[in-house]
Design a protein around this motif. Structure first.
Motif, PDB file in Angstrom:
ATOM      1  N   PHE A 271      38.777  53.713-118.930  1.00  0.00           N
ATOM      2  CA  PHE A 271      37.399  54.112-119.184  1.00  0.00           C
ATOM      3  C   PHE A 271      37.048  53.841-120.633  1.00  0.00           C
ATOM      4  O   PHE A 271      37.800  54.151-121.538  1.00  0.00           O
ATOM      5  CB  PHE A 271      37.209  55.606-118.893  1.00  0.00           C
ATOM      6  N   LEU A 272      35.873  53.215-120.823  1.00  0.00           N
ATOM      7  CA  LEU A 272      35.371  53.007-122.188  1.00  0.00           C
ATOM      8  C   LEU A 272      34.116  53.839-122.382  1.00  0.00           C
ATOM      9  O   LEU A 272      33.141  53.702-121.651  1.00  0.00           O
ATOM     10  CB  LEU A 272      35.048  51.526-122.429  1.00  0.00           C
ATOM     11  N   SER A 273      34.155  54.712-123.379  1.00  0.00           N
ATOM     12  CA  SER A 273      32.944  55.398-123.813  1.00  0.00           C
ATOM     13  C   SER A 273      32.297  54.510-124.866  1.00  0.00           C
ATOM     14  O   SER A 273      32.890  54.221-125.897  1.00  0.00           O
ATOM     15  CB  SER A 273      33.303  56.765-124.396  1.00  0.00           C
ATOM     16  N   PHE A 274      31.068  54.037-124.556  1.00  0.00           N
ATOM     17  CA  PHE A 274      30.423  53.032-125.399  1.00  0.00           C
ATOM     18  C   PHE A 274      29.956  53.624-126.733  1.00  0.00           C
ATOM     19  O   PHE A 274      29.469  54.755-126.778  1.00  0.00           O
ATOM     20  CB  PHE A 274      29.214  52.425-124.681  1.00  0.00           C
TER      21      PHE A 274
ATOM     22  N   TYR B 205      27.392  52.338-128.219  1.00  0.00           N
ATOM     23  CA  TYR B 205      25.956  52.375-127.949  1.00  0.00           C
ATOM     24  C   TYR B 205      25.733  52.332-126.443  1.00  0.00           C
ATOM     25  O   TYR B 205      25.588  51.252-125.865  1.00  0.00           O
ATOM     26  CB  TYR B 205      25.247  51.198-128.632  1.00  0.00           C
ATOM     27  N   PRO B 206      25.695  53.507-125.806  1.00  0.00           N
ATOM     28  CA  PRO B 206      25.513  53.529-124.348  1.00  0.00           C
ATOM     29  C   PRO B 206      24.214  52.817-123.954  1.00  0.00           C
ATOM     30  O   PRO B 206      23.215  52.905-124.653  1.00  0.00           O
ATOM     31  CB  PRO B 206      25.448  55.025-124.029  1.00  0.00           C
TER      32      PRO B 206
ATOM     33  N   GLU C 155      28.315  60.020-121.819  1.00  0.00           N
ATOM     34  CA  GLU C 155      29.527  59.216-121.687  1.00  0.00           C
ATOM     35  C   GLU C 155      30.722  60.113-121.359  1.00  0.00           C
ATOM     36  O   GLU C 155      31.535  59.785-120.486  1.00  0.00           O
ATOM     37  CB  GLU C 155      29.807  58.439-122.982  1.00  0.00           C
TER      38      GLU C 155
ATOM     39  N   GLN D  75      30.617  61.229-117.800  1.00  0.00           N
ATOM     40  CA  GLN D  75      31.141  60.195-116.903  1.00  0.00           C
ATOM     41  C   GLN D  75      32.663  60.199-116.913  1.00  0.00           C
ATOM     42  O   GLN D  75      33.308  60.099-115.862  1.00  0.00           O
ATOM     43  CB  GLN D  75      30.628  58.811-117.322  1.00  0.00           C
TER      44      GLN D  75
ATOM     45  N   GLU E 159      24.311  43.003-121.066  1.00  0.00           N
ATOM     46  CA  GLU E 159      24.915  44.240-121.565  1.00  0.00           C
ATOM     47  C   GLU E 159      24.876  45.349-120.506  1.00  0.00           C
ATOM     48  O   GLU E 159      25.841  46.092-120.333  1.00  0.00           O
ATOM     49  CB  GLU E 159      24.159  44.679-122.814  1.00  0.00           C
TER      50      GLU E 159
ATOM     51  N   TYR F 111      27.977  47.147-118.669  1.00  0.00           N
ATOM     52  CA  TYR F 111      28.100  48.616-118.677  1.00  0.00           C
ATOM     53  C   TYR F 111      28.394  49.135-117.268  1.00  0.00           C
ATOM     54  O   TYR F 111      29.298  49.948-117.064  1.00  0.00           O
ATOM     55  CB  TYR F 111      26.803  49.218-119.219  1.00  0.00           C
TER      56      TYR F 111
ATOM     57  N   THR G 125      31.888  48.318-116.137  1.00  0.00           N
ATOM     58  CA  THR G 125      32.923  49.180-116.717  1.00  0.00           C
ATOM     59  C   THR G 125      32.939  50.549-116.038  1.00  0.00           C
ATOM     60  O   THR G 125      33.823  51.358-116.296  1.00  0.00           O
ATOM     61  CB  THR G 125      32.740  49.414-118.227  1.00  0.00           C
ATOM     62  N   ARG G 126      31.933  50.800-115.192  1.00  0.00           N
ATOM     63  CA  ARG G 126      31.938  52.039-114.402  1.00  0.00           C
ATOM     64  C   ARG G 126      32.455  51.779-112.993  1.00  0.00           C
ATOM     65  O   ARG G 126      32.298  52.612-112.091  1.00  0.00           O
ATOM     66  CB  ARG G 126      30.537  52.651-114.361  1.00  0.00           C
TER      67      ARG G 126
END
Lengths: 278, 446
Positions: free
Chosen positions: A100-103, A105-106, A174, A177, B390, B394, B397-398
């Motif tokens: 899992f990547l927490s962005f 800049y979501p 984030e 999630q 982008e 995103y 990645t979910r």
């Protein structure tokens, strides 16, 4: 097949020789310019590693490469995720397998409700683990429980993903999630940037409560502040695409005192020091 | 229109004129005197105008040559199985079904209506108040510079009439289905609809143009919507043509004081579609919402020309059109808002946004404002973009696969326009239509 895979996962975790994440001599370029110049990093199960460094050092690039962003070219090296070749997997497969990547800049997704994305993401993850999709009642119960952990109002579920969210709300979203998807490796890319102290504590608590002997973290941060609430096992300093120093939690404090400049052979960086919060 | 028409155009225009005269002689058309005069004037004007060419300013990007070159017959009486139409119907909603331009009473269900609501074909419309039809029919859809509207006015054979008496409220959507006949040759159908909402009434209408046949056919439709003082009208027009369908529709809206009209347009298929909308905010306090969604793939071409006239002060208009284009699809949006000198305190917003799913799709967008009053608030804008890389990343990645992530983003793009639909049953129905289009697109790619 899924059951067997679960068992495999289990045995992998038991095997001390197989690390959660192993990055070996990773070189990454974008548009012909080399950004990562030979990263070596090894994260064991249950460990929390902090990756610190000044702006432009390659921190976020590393996070994006690990999650599978294809605008970066890996020119050399390898990355193993539970012993398997991570770079061969698509971003969605990485996610389903528990990365899992927490962005930093979501991303705003207009017209798509938060809850819809959460459900689609969770079901993708569960399917990979050989589990049934949760029914609506169980799903909502799970989501409500996690909302409480990050102190978010239920109304966030019915708003488009990140649209009109404040900076702090995006970061909490984030973490929400992450708590729902239950990854085995969480990469948090500057999740603490732009947070006020209350939001920072909420995020830190979310991380701390989420730590288990099996779950690993790579916490990328510019500031030392978050590490006052989340205790790392290891701290790495990245500079100009290389890890230049590795140490225990005390290294973070040293960075707070002296800035990043001394690591590059220069003077203590006063501006960075001044930017470090209380 | 001084330019010299090509031989094909002249021939084609002449053919329609000859056919009109023949049918008129045989008393083929419904014959009230005023109707006969209207038809006569309309066919004369059509002959003067001829078919539009790309040299006409309003037709610069839409070439109707393939339509002109096709020989379209008059619709024959034909049968459509109820089974074919059933999937289009919502339970418990009144509906009229027109097959080849004529009302099919056996396929329709218009007896379960509250008092004060009339839903009928031409025959029943004569039972309405004397003079009502003459007062309204053909008075709003002005065809002076609209050759297709003129042609419809000359050739329609039946008409859907929805009349709602003062202060009568009907929230169950009324459906009007225009079904193209398929008898193995190209057919021109001329659907005609008149919606009259009297003072303080409320009505919801779904107008559907359906041709699921492979062959070539042409819907040339005119709809007139009259909203009396304080009346509320919501109308959705859905065009679901097949690969050989031509669709030219002209919709005129006339709004009295404090009336509120929502007019939505959804186009999901058809070889060539031209949608003209002309709205007249004639009295103070009127409010208009125009929503549009066009989903274009293959080599389809969809053109929207809308014109909103703010004639009276204190009126509001909101226009939001969105396009999703794939393959070699093409779209044109030309939105004109005219604020007349007396229309102070006008509040007008206009937006056209386009999502390109393919490098070979083509979009022309041209929002325009003409403002002759000085105390107004008007904005307009248009965009053309692709799925954001982008956002796609995103979602991946979910854990969402690429097609799923794309579907979510396409859905999300359409959602803003669908959200303008007030009636929940209609909104659901449109959402399903959009979903079906996305699914068909995915299948075509596999």
């Amino acid at each position: 097949m899924n059951i067997r895979e679960l068992n495999n996962n289990h045995s992998l975790n038991q095997d001390k020789n197989i690390r959660m994440l192993e990055i070996k001599d990773l070189h990454v370029s974008v548009e012909g310019q080399e950004i990562l110049k030979g990263i070596n990093l090894s994260v064991g199960a249950g460990e929390l590693h902090a990756l610190m460094g000044p702006n432009g050092s390659g921190k976020s690039t590393l996070a994006q490469v690990l999650a599978g962003r294809d605008i970066y070219q890996v020119t050399a090296g390898e990355v193993l995720f539970e012993g398997r070749d991570l770079l061969a997997l698509t971003p969605e497969v990485r996610a389903r397998k528990g990365l899992f990547l927490s962005f930093q800049y979501p991303v705003v997704i207009s017209g798509v409700n938060n809850i819809y994305l959460l459900q689609a993401a969770l079901n993708a993850r569960r399917k990979e683990r050989g589990e049934e999709a949760l029914d609506a009642v169980d799903f909502l119960a799970l989501v409500r429980n996690r909302l409480q952990a990050v102190q978010m109002d239920e109304s966030f579920l019915y708003r488009p993903v990140n649209e009109g969210f404040s900076g702090g709300e995006k970061k909490r979203n984030e973490i929400l999630q992450m708590l729902i998807l239950e990854p085995i490796l969480a990469i948090l890319d500057e999740t603490d940037s732009g947070l006020d102290i209350d939001a920072l504590k909420i995020v830190a608590e979310g991380i701390n409560n989420f730590r288990t002997p099996q779950r690993s973290f790579l916490v990328i941060t510019h500031y030392q502040r978050l590490l006052g609430y989340v205790e790392p096992d290891w701290v790495h300093v990245i500079s100009e695409g290389r890890i230049v120093k590795t140490g225990g939690p005390e290294l973070a404090h040293e960075l707070e005192e002296r800035g990043y400049g001394w690591l590059q052979g220069g003077q203590p960086d006063v501006t960075i020091k001044a930017a470090i919060g209380p | 229109m001084t330019e010299i028409a090509t031989r094909a155009e002249r021939h084609s225009v002449g053919a329609y004129r000859d056919r009109f005269e023949l049918l008129q002689k045989e008393n083929f058309f419904p014959a009230a005197d005023w109707m006969r005069q209207q038809r006569q004037a309309a066919i004369s004007r059509f002959v003067e105008l001829g078919f539009p060419t790309t040299r006409w300013e309003q037709w610069r990007h839409t070439n109707v040559a393939p339509l002109v070159a096709t020989e379209f017959a008059q619709p024959m009486e034909s049968q459509v199985a109820l089974d074919a139409i059933a999937p289009l119907l919502l339970d418990g909603h009144p509906y009229l079904v027109f097959v080849g331009g004529s009302l099919s009473q056996e396929l329709s269900s218009n007896d379960d209506l509250p008092s004060g609501v009339t839903l009928t074909g031409l025959e029943g419309a004569f039972d309405l108040a004397p003079g009502l039809l003459e007062e309204h029919l053909g008075r709003y859809a002005l065809w002076d510079d609209q050759p297709f509207a003129a042609l419809n006015t000359a050739f329609w054979t039946d008409i859907a009439v929805i009349h709602v008496a003062p202060n009568v409220i009907l929230d169950r959507p009324i459906r009007v289905i225009h079904w193209a006949t398929a008898d193995g040759r190209p057919v021109m159908t001329s659907p005609r609809t008149l919606i009259i909402a009297e003072t303080g009434s409320r009505v919801v209408v779904l107008e559907q143009f359906v041709n699921l046949e492979e062959g070539s056919s042409w819907f040339n439709a005119v709809t007139e919507i009259v909203a009396g003082p304080n009346a509320v009208v919501e109308c959705v027009q859905v065009r679901q043509g097949g690969p050989g369908t031509f669709q030219t529709t002209f919709t005129a809206v006339h709004q009295a004081a404090d009336s509120r009209v929502r007019l939505h347009s959804l186009t999901t298929g058809g070889r060539l579609t031209r949608v003209d909308i002309s709205a007249n905010l004639a009295e103070p306090g009127a409010e208009l919402i125009l929503g549009g969604l066009y989903l274009v793939r293959g080599r389809e071409h969809v053109d929207h020309h809308t014109r909103i006239d703010h004639v009276a002060p204190h009126c509001t208009s909101r226009e939001n059109y969105k396009g999703i284009l794939d393959d070699e699809g093409q779209s044109v949006f030309n939105g004109l808002v005219v604020v007349h000198p007396d229309a102070q305190q006008t509040d007008a917003m206009q937006s056209n946004r386009n999502l390109m799913l393919s490098d070979n799709a083509l979009v022309h967008t041209n929002p325009q404002l003409e403002i002759y009053a000085n105390d107004v608030r008007c904005t307009h804008g248009s965009t053309v973009g692709q799925l954001e890389e982008e956002a796609l990343f995103y979602l991946r990645t979910r854990g969402l696969a690429v097609p799923e992530a794309q579907r979510l983003l396409i859905d999300g793009f359409a959602e803003e326009v669908l959200a303008l639909v007030n009636n929940p049953a209609l909104r659901d129905s449109l959402e399903r239509t959009v979903q079906a289009w996305i699914t068909a697109r995915e299948l075509a790619r596999d």
